[in-house]
Design an enzyme around this catalytic site. Structure first.
Site, PDB file in Angstrom:
ATOM      1  N   LYS A  13      47.259 -40.160  -8.076  1.00  0.00           N
ATOM      2  CA  LYS A  13      46.387 -38.911  -8.953  1.00  0.00           C
ATOM      3  C   LYS A  13      45.247 -39.659  -9.464  1.00  0.00           C
ATOM      4  O   LYS A  13      44.068 -39.201  -9.306  1.00  0.00           O
ATOM      5  CB  LYS A  13      47.309 -38.352  -9.997  1.00  0.00           C
ATOM      6  CG  LYS A  13      48.976 -37.823  -9.277  1.00  0.00           C
ATOM      7  CD  LYS A  13      49.605 -36.879 -10.351  1.00  0.00           C
ATOM      8  CE  LYS A  13      49.845 -37.653 -11.498  1.00  0.00           C
ATOM      9  NZ  LYS A  13      50.896 -38.714 -11.207  1.00  0.00           N
ATOM     10  N   ARG A 162      50.387 -52.194 -17.709  1.00  0.00           N
ATOM     11  CA  ARG A 162      50.756 -51.354 -18.664  1.00  0.00           C
ATOM     12  C   ARG A 162      52.120 -51.529 -19.175  1.00  0.00           C
ATOM     13  O   ARG A 162      52.987 -51.972 -18.221  1.00  0.00           O
ATOM     14  CB  ARG A 162      50.449 -49.897 -18.031  1.00  0.00           C
ATOM     15  CG  ARG A 162      49.388 -49.255 -18.308  1.00  0.00           C
ATOM     16  CD  ARG A 162      49.192 -48.035 -17.459  1.00  0.00           C
ATOM     17  NE  ARG A 162      50.208 -47.184 -17.712  1.00  0.00           N
ATOM     18  CZ  ARG A 162      50.446 -45.733 -17.034  1.00  0.00           C
ATOM     19  NH1 ARG A 162      49.202 -45.338 -16.673  1.00  0.00           N
ATOM     20  NH2 ARG A 162      51.250 -45.031 -17.393  1.00  0.00           N
TER      21      ARG A 162
HETATM   22  P1  AMP Z   1      50.659 -41.467 -17.161  1.00  0.00           P
HETATM   23  O1  AMP Z   1      49.196 -42.295 -17.332  1.00  0.00           O
HETATM   24  O2  AMP Z   1      50.077 -40.168 -16.427  1.00  0.00           O
HETATM   25  O3  AMP Z   1      51.287 -42.257 -16.114  1.00  0.00           O
HETATM   26  O4  AMP Z   1      51.302 -40.995 -18.529  1.00  0.00           O
HETATM   27  C1  AMP Z   1      51.964 -42.052 -19.130  1.00  0.00           C
HETATM   28  C2  AMP Z   1      52.816 -41.504 -20.161  1.00  0.00           C
HETATM   29  O5  AMP Z   1      51.965 -40.617 -21.154  1.00  0.00           O
HETATM   30  C3  AMP Z   1      53.856 -40.488 -19.533  1.00  0.00           C
HETATM   31  O6  AMP Z   1      54.834 -41.623 -19.126  1.00  0.00           O
HETATM   32  C4  AMP Z   1      54.250 -39.837 -20.758  1.00  0.00           C
HETATM   33  O7  AMP Z   1      55.000 -40.503 -21.836  1.00  0.00           O
HETATM   34  C5  AMP Z   1      52.849 -39.614 -21.339  1.00  0.00           C
HETATM   35  N1  AMP Z   1      52.283 -38.175 -20.904  1.00  0.00           N
HETATM   36  C6  AMP Z   1      51.109 -38.337 -19.976  1.00  0.00           C
HETATM   37  N2  AMP Z   1      51.151 -36.819 -19.636  1.00  0.00           N
HETATM   38  C7  AMP Z   1      51.906 -36.308 -20.234  1.00  0.00           C
HETATM   39  C8  AMP Z   1      52.225 -34.755 -20.272  1.00  0.00           C
HETATM   40  N3  AMP Z   1      51.526 -33.887 -19.370  1.00  0.00           N
HETATM   41  N4  AMP Z   1      53.308 -34.385 -20.956  1.00  0.00           N
HETATM   42  C9  AMP Z   1      54.177 -35.330 -21.848  1.00  0.00           C
HETATM   43  N5  AMP Z   1      53.773 -36.475 -21.735  1.00  0.00           N
HETATM   44  C10 AMP Z   1      52.669 -37.227 -20.847  1.00  0.00           C
END
Ligand code: AMP
Length: 218
Positions: A13, A162
């Site tokens: 994404k 990360r």
């Molecule tokens: P990502 O970078 O999209 O993989 O998101 C990393 C982390 O951020 C996730 O594992 C959640 O802990 C938090 N996070 C990101 N987007 C959301 C969301 N829409 N709702 C809740 N937590 C989020």
């Protein structure tokens, strides 16, 4: 055009939102990136989100909703052409609140694109993912390596992994995806906004599929 990118972590994404935001001149709002920026800057939101994110759990809906609504309002004030929401919404409650917010702002969604990637592929992508510590640009040790091993192309900084891309946390994030986020596929299908893109291929192949798909969305 206002788009939502759905799919498990590691489905591509972020990579595709970054590319398409440039070619289609849409603003890319990645919830995870905005949360990580808040952690770096030590804001109150960042302090609340840090440990939750390190565990691979979801930040509470209200916090994320308010954060994203503020970002969308700011884009609007700047006269942005449209947006890609990447990693948001992630729960049914977030999707419902987003719908209400957009209606109150007289805005609509054009489509929710579901990046359909297999578990095997996303685990391989997440465990090989590396980031530039300066701007968060994404690399992969095999699929998208930097010019010099382990070093960012733009800033010459050592690449980082990360915290939540460690094997245990990857498993936790995938479990959270299946439980809380996957039901959104059905939610947007019912609203007639869902578009599926097979996302196991490499980035150029998926990009081609997306470009084709965009010809059908207005
Ligand atoms: P990502 O970078 O999209 O993989 O998101 C990393 C982390 O951020 C996730 O594992 C959640 O802990 C938090 N996070 C990101 N987007 C959301 C969301 N829409 N709702 C809740 N937590 C989020």
């Amino acid at each position: 055009m206002n788009l939502i990118f759905l799919g498990p972590p590691g489905a591509g994404k972020g990579t595709h939102a970054e590319m398409l935001s440039k070619s289609m001149r849409l603003s890319h709002l990645a919830a995870g990136d905005i949360l990580r920026r808040n952690i770096r800057e030590g804001t109150a939101l960042g302090m609340q989100a840090r440990d939750i994110m390190a565990r691979g759990e979801l930040v509470p809906d209200t916090l994320v909703n308010n954060m994203m609504f503020a970002e969308i309002r700011e884009l609007r004030a700047k006269g942005a052409k449209g947006f890609i929401l990447d990693g948001y919404p992630r729960t049914i409650v977030q999707a419902q609140e987003l719908d209400k917010f957009l209606a109150s702002e007289k805005m609509t969604l054009s489509a929710a694109i579901n990046f359909d990637a297999s578990e095997e592929v996303v685990v391989a992508r997440l465990s090989g993912r590396r980031l530039c510590p300066v701007d968060g640009k994404i690399y992969h040790v095999k699929n998208m390596p930097p010019r010099k091993e382990g070093v960012c192309d733009c800033h010459g900084q050592p690449l980082v992994t990360r915290k939540d891309d460690q094997p245990d946390t990857i498993r936790k994030r995938l479990a959270v995806y299946h439980e809380s986020t996957k039901p959104l596929i059905e939610y947007y299908a019912k609203n007639d906004l869902l578009r599926n893109v097979p996302a196991d291929g490499d980035a150029p192949a998926v990009q081609k599929l997306l470009e084709k798909l965009f010809e059908t969305i207005r």
